[in-house]
Design an enzyme around this catalytic site. Structure first.
Site, PDB file in Angstrom:
ATOM      1  N   ASP A 113      52.245  54.651  15.289  1.00  0.00           N
ATOM      2  CA  ASP A 113      53.030  55.814  14.866  1.00  0.00           C
ATOM      3  C   ASP A 113      53.396  56.734  16.034  1.00  0.00           C
ATOM      4  O   ASP A 113      52.772  56.715  17.082  1.00  0.00           O
ATOM      5  CB  ASP A 113      52.332  56.574  13.733  1.00  0.00           C
ATOM      6  CG  ASP A 113      51.089  57.315  14.172  1.00  0.00           C
ATOM      7  OD1 ASP A 113      51.218  58.269  14.951  1.00  0.00           O
ATOM      8  OD2 ASP A 113      49.992  56.953  13.725  1.00  0.00           O
ATOM      9  N   GLN A 114      54.435  57.517  15.827  1.00  0.00           N
ATOM     10  CA  GLN A 114      55.036  58.327  16.876  1.00  0.00           C
ATOM     11  C   GLN A 114      54.037  59.265  17.550  1.00  0.00           C
ATOM     12  O   GLN A 114      54.127  59.524  18.750  1.00  0.00           O
ATOM     13  CB  GLN A 114      56.197  59.130  16.293  1.00  0.00           C
ATOM     14  CG  GLN A 114      57.092  59.788  17.330  1.00  0.00           C
ATOM     15  CD  GLN A 114      58.345  60.375  16.705  1.00  0.00           C
ATOM     16  OE1 GLN A 114      58.586  60.207  15.514  1.00  0.00           O
ATOM     17  NE2 GLN A 114      59.145  61.055  17.500  1.00  0.00           N
TER      18      GLN A 114
END
Length: 242
Positions: A113-114
């Site tokens: 995830d970012q």
């Protein structure tokens, strides 16, 4: 090299795009649904197959199967999105493919995830990517995590036993403390934001998350934002485990 499929057998269009290093099969299905894929000038539909001599295009660009096997280990920094797309949910994103700027088509194996950082594998080998992502094979992924408050024995035991998230219960996993506020965890599945959701269930908030290992491939020695080619020994062992 010709822009046609190399081989004597018919192959599904999503598999062809995956093997050509364009994207994963799942993303290929999305491209097909959008009408972005053509076979000999005809818009492709789900289930179409490609045979030798046919021309495949994506958004008007001819696609050929890449013969060279490419395997990269990349230290993804925070803020980079694990996709080949330029936009997500209508917003422009800094995707991992553009960030790396590799000379040939590659795409990420799975997602990180970012807000997280760490090891991300990149390849142009669709079949191998699909095998790594299949949770039923229980391939290990190891993470280092810091949380916002002091860990206790109840948290460690609960995390290792299985946690109810996303209408399911996570598989039992290995977990051990680094210090009062951080721990290592080995997962064999890849649910969306899994570690963050598991921690939230027990009232903890993740403040730092780094992936250190995928199967036999380790982050060791790789600088943030940089990538390296996997060694032949690493590739051979990866294929053996698959």
């Amino acid at each position: 090299m010709s822009d046609s499929y190399k081989g004597n057998n018919l192959v599904r269009i999503n598999k062809f795009l995956s093997e050509a290093g364009v994207c994963s099969r799942r993303e290929a299905d999305r491209l097909i649904e959008k009408g972005s894929v053509c076979i000999d000038g005809r818009i492709a539909v789900q289930g179409d197959k490609v045979k030798e001599g046919q021309k495949v295009t994506v958004n008007g660009k001819s696609i050929s199967k890449e013969e060279e096997e490419i395997f990269l280990a990349f230290y993804k920094p925070k803020g980079i999105v694990c996709t080949t797309a330029e936009k997500e949910n209508g917003e422009k994103v800094k995707n991992v493919v553009d960030y790396i700027g590799y000379k040939k088509r590659i795409y990420p194996i799975g997602r990180l995830d970012q807000a997280s950082e760490g090891l991300l594998l990149m390849t142009n080998q669709g079949d191998i990517m699909e095998k790594i992502l299949r949770s039923r094979y229980n391939h290990e992924k190891e993470y280092f995590v810091k949380v916002d408050r002091k860990l206790d024995d109840k948290f460690i035991k609960g995390m290792s036993s299985g946690v109810p998230i996303l209408d399911t219960v996570t598989k039992p996993c290995k977990i051990w403390k680094e210090d009062d506020y951080s721990f290592h965890i080995i997962l064999t599945q890849g649910l969306n934001r899994q570690i963050r959701r598991m921690c939230e269930y027990f009232g903890y908030r993740v403040v730092y998350l780094r992936r250190d290992r995928i199967m036999n491939i380790k982050l060791d020695g790789l600088k943030k934002g940089r990538y390296r080619q996997l060694t032949q020994k690493e590739i051979s062992e990866l294929k053996r485990q698959l």
